[in-house]
Design a protein around this motif. Structure first.
Motif, PDB file in Angstrom:
ATOM      1  N   THR A 180      42.526  34.714  49.110  1.00  0.00           N
ATOM      2  CA  THR A 180      43.476  35.345  48.202  1.00  0.00           C
ATOM      3  C   THR A 180      42.941  35.338  46.774  1.00  0.00           C
ATOM      4  O   THR A 180      42.368  34.337  46.338  1.00  0.00           O
ATOM      5  N   ARG A 181      43.148  36.451  46.074  1.00  0.00           N
ATOM      6  CA  ARG A 181      42.741  36.591  44.669  1.00  0.00           C
ATOM      7  C   ARG A 181      41.297  36.135  44.462  1.00  0.00           C
ATOM      8  O   ARG A 181      41.021  35.138  43.817  1.00  0.00           O
ATOM      9  N   CYS A 229      42.937  40.956  46.619  1.00  0.00           N
ATOM     10  CA  CYS A 229      43.316  41.602  45.358  1.00  0.00           C
ATOM     11  C   CYS A 229      44.766  41.268  45.011  1.00  0.00           C
ATOM     12  O   CYS A 229      45.365  41.893  44.130  1.00  0.00           O
ATOM     13  N   GLY A 230      45.343  40.335  45.745  1.00  0.00           N
ATOM     14  CA  GLY A 230      46.734  39.950  45.496  1.00  0.00           C
ATOM     15  C   GLY A 230      47.728  41.028  45.892  1.00  0.00           C
ATOM     16  O   GLY A 230      48.850  41.070  45.394  1.00  0.00           O
ATOM     17  N   ALA A 243      38.310  42.896  43.670  1.00  0.00           N
ATOM     18  CA  ALA A 243      38.865  41.548  43.454  1.00  0.00           C
ATOM     19  C   ALA A 243      38.113  40.831  42.327  1.00  0.00           C
ATOM     20  O   ALA A 243      38.715  40.162  41.490  1.00  0.00           O
ATOM     21  N   MET A 259      39.231  42.212  39.091  1.00  0.00           N
ATOM     22  CA  MET A 259      40.566  41.704  38.759  1.00  0.00           C
ATOM     23  C   MET A 259      40.497  40.298  38.183  1.00  0.00           C
ATOM     24  O   MET A 259      41.225  39.956  37.258  1.00  0.00           O
ATOM     25  N   GLU A 260      39.587  39.483  38.728  1.00  0.00           N
ATOM     26  CA  GLU A 260      39.463  38.121  38.178  1.00  0.00           C
ATOM     27  C   GLU A 260      38.868  38.175  36.766  1.00  0.00           C
ATOM     28  O   GLU A 260      39.309  37.450  35.873  1.00  0.00           O
ATOM     29  N   GLU A 290      41.654  39.190  34.529  1.00  0.00           N
ATOM     30  CA  GLU A 290      42.598  38.087  34.344  1.00  0.00           C
ATOM     31  C   GLU A 290      42.069  37.104  33.306  1.00  0.00           C
ATOM     32  O   GLU A 290      42.815  36.576  32.493  1.00  0.00           O
ATOM     33  N   THR A 300      45.384  44.240  37.281  1.00  0.00           N
ATOM     34  CA  THR A 300      45.952  42.905  37.462  1.00  0.00           C
ATOM     35  C   THR A 300      46.119  42.665  38.948  1.00  0.00           C
ATOM     36  O   THR A 300      46.176  43.605  39.739  1.00  0.00           O
ATOM     37  N   TRP A 301      46.209  41.387  39.311  1.00  0.00           N
ATOM     38  CA  TRP A 301      46.420  41.049  40.729  1.00  0.00           C
ATOM     39  C   TRP A 301      47.639  41.798  41.251  1.00  0.00           C
ATOM     40  O   TRP A 301      48.687  41.808  40.632  1.00  0.00           O
TER      41      TRP A 301
END
Lengths: 628, 144
Positions: free
Chosen positions: A253-254, A321-322, A351, A354-355, A358, A373-374
């Protein structure tokens, strides 16, 4: 049968060779053949997108027969994503058709000066213009070729715009939904300006001892039929894993930050079946029939209908990618298939972005105004299209996360890769054997060249049978390192044979039905080569293949330093869930694995090991290059 | 005698029926030498096509050398008499008779010559059955 088709796109010439019997005896088929050919014919250090790279389409002795999962084929080349050994397997119908046309293997080299496709009609080989196919997606390309030749049963392996645009994780598609996904071999095809290989075969496959072969086939069908998990696969397909992995806290996840995903319930197989299921389909000659077509009835992705997504896509485009919107995942997976992108790397690259977003390493402007965003599924779907078209930020992401981080100059520590290949949907912290598998696998962070399931799925009976009762309980404990190196090696050997025969991984690794003794019996009956029937000899061939593939990577400059995991797996304990606090202790397993393989502490096969496997020429070549 | 019946839904398009059929007749594995075929369409269609053993077979009517006959409700090709002209292929309304890709004579479902039909035996989805037409109708009535 028993022929190799060689195609030189630069000279626009083709030639048919008989399969050398020595090659068959030493390497069986598929992956074995490719290992020998790529080692012999490629020069170390070459650019994977150079015309001299070889692109091999291969089948094996079981392909096209009644063995229950033999509708497989594979593609091999040096990978433009990882710059090392590239190998990708696929289901669908292309493999059987190629066999029926009389070929065990196609070896393509060179580069056409204009887009072309290869038309194989039994013994007739033509290199035809692909002018009208260029820029078209994989479904349109398949339809257009079938229409052009007036035969809807022609099988097509093709690239989409992503392969044409040399996206480094472009895939090769067959049958609309079946992908030779990983390692970017679609980009190799694109670099050769080869849009498609279209095949029509009217012949039949003969086996050496058909009575014995059919006896084994009938038993094999019976065993698949009786296996309860195979029946579950028939009902739900690979999304079955979502619930299981959620329960054990290993649903990545994420960007692999955790193994717990709050929205997992929306992505479980029974939810998918209840809300989206449209039809069960199958690859050629399969009794498991795990392919599912799903349809989105409402919401922003209403009307999306397509095969998939498999578990790995639900992980990569979803949980990683949440994202818990099944419609978005299904849409993105369909886009990957149409554009011709590896859905695992595509999702994992997003992903990673996205991190970075973040953590403030990249801003909205750099993301073309998107807000990655996630959980922002709209952004994810848009990014997939941008990657395939190499538009804006997509052009950077199309290089793969390893190169994208270099280009950006930031975020390298969050690239979840081994040997530049984005990590598949497992986590070595809570599944120790997979930590080793990801680290040592020949094409990078892979779950398909070896994957021990007895520890994760608790198959105690299978573990006792394969590795001995005395290895219990440790062998089945996912949180200990003990015995895992031996299990990983044994599985890698078995899979090397599986990938040379070629049969599907479902029914071998998971659920555990067929293993080396079964492969030995069926390989001998199919080919008439008695040595294949001796388990000891089959393991020797497996080791020969594994060592030769490793030697290919060693020649490219790889050694122990590259058998490494991202820090997240070795230094950031699993933050929550049943596996909370677990980290992967790779070093101890790695040392044991090298020892079992007969490699030096530097991870390089020794001269002695290579010599024992009949690979003295390989040892000499590595020595000449100063790699031994 | 009955016929190979595909009752309802559930074909997954794996083509095992074709391969098992080809093996039963030729002892080699293939699709094009099978006497049962699968039609596949995107995104949701798979179904088998096989001879329904017509009561008044058009293939028999058009055969110029009388190689096709109807014996005990089964339509059979005399492979020695067949000249491979393909008139039967053109006449069949279902596409259920073809010329063998290698032998170039007409081939069609013969229900495995009285043995267990291999397509029925191997069908993984278990949707092919050897059935009398009356039984097919009765089943449909019962299911509503």
């Amino acid at each position: 049968m028993g022929q190799i088709l060689r195609v030189d796109l630069t000279r626009q010439k083709s030639a048919v060779e008989q399969l050398p019997s020595r090659l068959v005896r030493d390497y069986i088929g598929g992956t074995g053949f490719a290992a020998r050919i790529l080692f012999d014919e490629l020069k170390s250090g070459m650019d994977a997108l150079d015309p001299e790279n070889r692109l091999i389409f291969a089948t094996g002795p079981l392909v096209g027969t009644l063995w229950p999962t033999s509708g497989r084929w594979a593609v091999y080349a040096k990978s433009p994503l990882t710059d090392i050994w590239g190998e990708s397997h696929c289901g669908g119908f292309f493999g059987a058709e190629l066999k029926f046309a009389g070929y065990d293997m196609i070896i393509v080299n060179g580069r056409a000066n204009k887009p072309v496709y290869l038309w194989i009609d039994d013994g007739r080989i033509e290199i035809l213009s692909a002018k009208n196919l260029w820029n078209r997606n994989t479904a349109e390309t398949t339809d257009a070729i079938r229409e052009q030749h007036g035969d809807r049963e022609i099988e097509v392996a093709c690239i989409g715009p992503a392969g044409e645009n040399l996206v480094r994780f472009a895939c090769i598609m067959n049958n609309y939904q079946d992908a030779a996904g990983r390692a970017g071999l679609g980009a190799v095809m694109g670099s050769k300006r080869l849009k498609a290989v279209a095949v029509r075969g009217s012949q039949s496959v003969r086996v050496a001892d058909d009575d014995k072969f059919m006896e084994l086939v009938e038993d094999a069908h019976e065993r698949v039929l009786k296996q309860p998990q195979a029946r579950e696969m028939t009902k739900y397909g690979t999304p079955l894993l979502v619930a299981y992995k959620s329960e054990i806290g290993e649903l990545p996840t994420r960007n692999h930050q955790t193994g717990i995903f709050a929205g997992a319930g929306k992505l479980k197989a029974d939810t998918i079946r209840a809300q989206y299921f449209a039809k069960t389909r199958s690859c050629f000659g399969c009794r498991i029939m795990c392919k599912k077509v799903n349809r989105i009835p409402e919401g922003p992705y209403k009307g999306t209908i397509s095969g998939g997504p498999e578990y790995e896509s639900i992980f990569s485009l979803g949980t990683n990618c949440g994202i818990d919107d099944f419609g978005a995942i299904h849409k993105a997976n369909q886009l990957c298939n149409l554009y011709g992108l590896d859905a695992i790397s595509a999702g994992c690259v997003v992903a990673w972005l996205m991190e970075c977003y973040e953590r403030g390493l990249i801003n909205r402007g750099q993301c073309d105004g998107l807000d990655p965003t996630w959980g922002n599924h709209g952004a994810m779907v848009t990014l997939i299209e941008k990657i395939a078209k190499r538009e804006g930020i997509g052009d950077t992401l199309a290089e793969g996360s390893y190169r994208a981080a270099k280009k950006l100059g930031k975020g390298a520590e969050y690239v979840m890769h081994v040997k530049k290949l984005e990590i598949s949907g497992q986590d070595g912290r809570t599944h120790r054997s997979v930590a080793l598998t990801h680290a040592i696998s020949v094409r990078g962070a892979d779950h398909l060249r070896s994957l021990v399931t007895v520890d994760q799925l608790g198959y105690e009976e299978t573990a006792a049978k394969r590795y001995g009762k005395d290895k219990l309980p440790e062998i089945c404990d996912p949180y200990v390192e003990k015995y895992k190196a031996a299990a990983v090696k044994d599985t890698e050997d078995a899979f090397a044979i599986r990938d040379s025969l070629i049969v599907c991984w479902y029914s071998c690794g998971w659920p555990p039905i067929f293993w080396m003794p079964d492969f030995a019996a069926v390989a001998a009956a199919a080919t008439g080569i008695k040595e294949f029937g001796r388990l000891e000899e089959l393991y020797r061939i497996a080791q020969r293949i594994c060592n030769l593939r490793r030697a290919f990577n060693v020649r490219e400059g790889l050694d122990r330093r590259h058998d490494a995991l991202p820090k997240r797996f070795t230094h950031e304990p699993m933050p929550e869930g049943p596996g909370k606090g677990q980290v992967a202790n790779l070093e101890i397993m790695l040392r044991e694995y090298y020892k079992l393989r007969g490699w030096g502490e530097n991870g390089i096969p020794t001269r002695r090991t290579l010599g024992e496997l009949g690979l003295s020429d390989v040892a000499a070549e590595l020595e000449r290059l100063g790699r031994l | 005698m009955g016929r190979i019946a595909y009752v309802g839904e559930g074909c997954t398009g794996c083509k095992i029926c074709s391969v098992a059929c080809a093996y039963a007749h030729d002892r080699t594995f293939g699709v094009k030498a099978g006497r049962i075929w699968v039609v596949k369409e995107e995104p949701l269609t798979d179904y088998p096509v096989v001879c329904v053993q017509c009561a008044k077979p058009r293939c028999q009517e058009v055969c110029p050398v009388a190689a096709i006959s109807r014996v005990n409700d089964l339509v059979l090709v005399d492979e020695n008499a067949c000249i491979g002209c393909g008139a039967c292929v053109e006449a069949c309304p279902f596409g259920a008779i073809i010329l063998h890709p290698a032998k170039r004579i007409a081939i069609k479902c013969d229900l495995c010559g009285g043995n267990e039909p291999q397509c029925v035996k191997f069908c993984p989805a278990d949707v092919l059955k050897l059935k009398e037409l009356a039984a097919v109708a009765q089943e449909k009535r019962t299911k509503g």
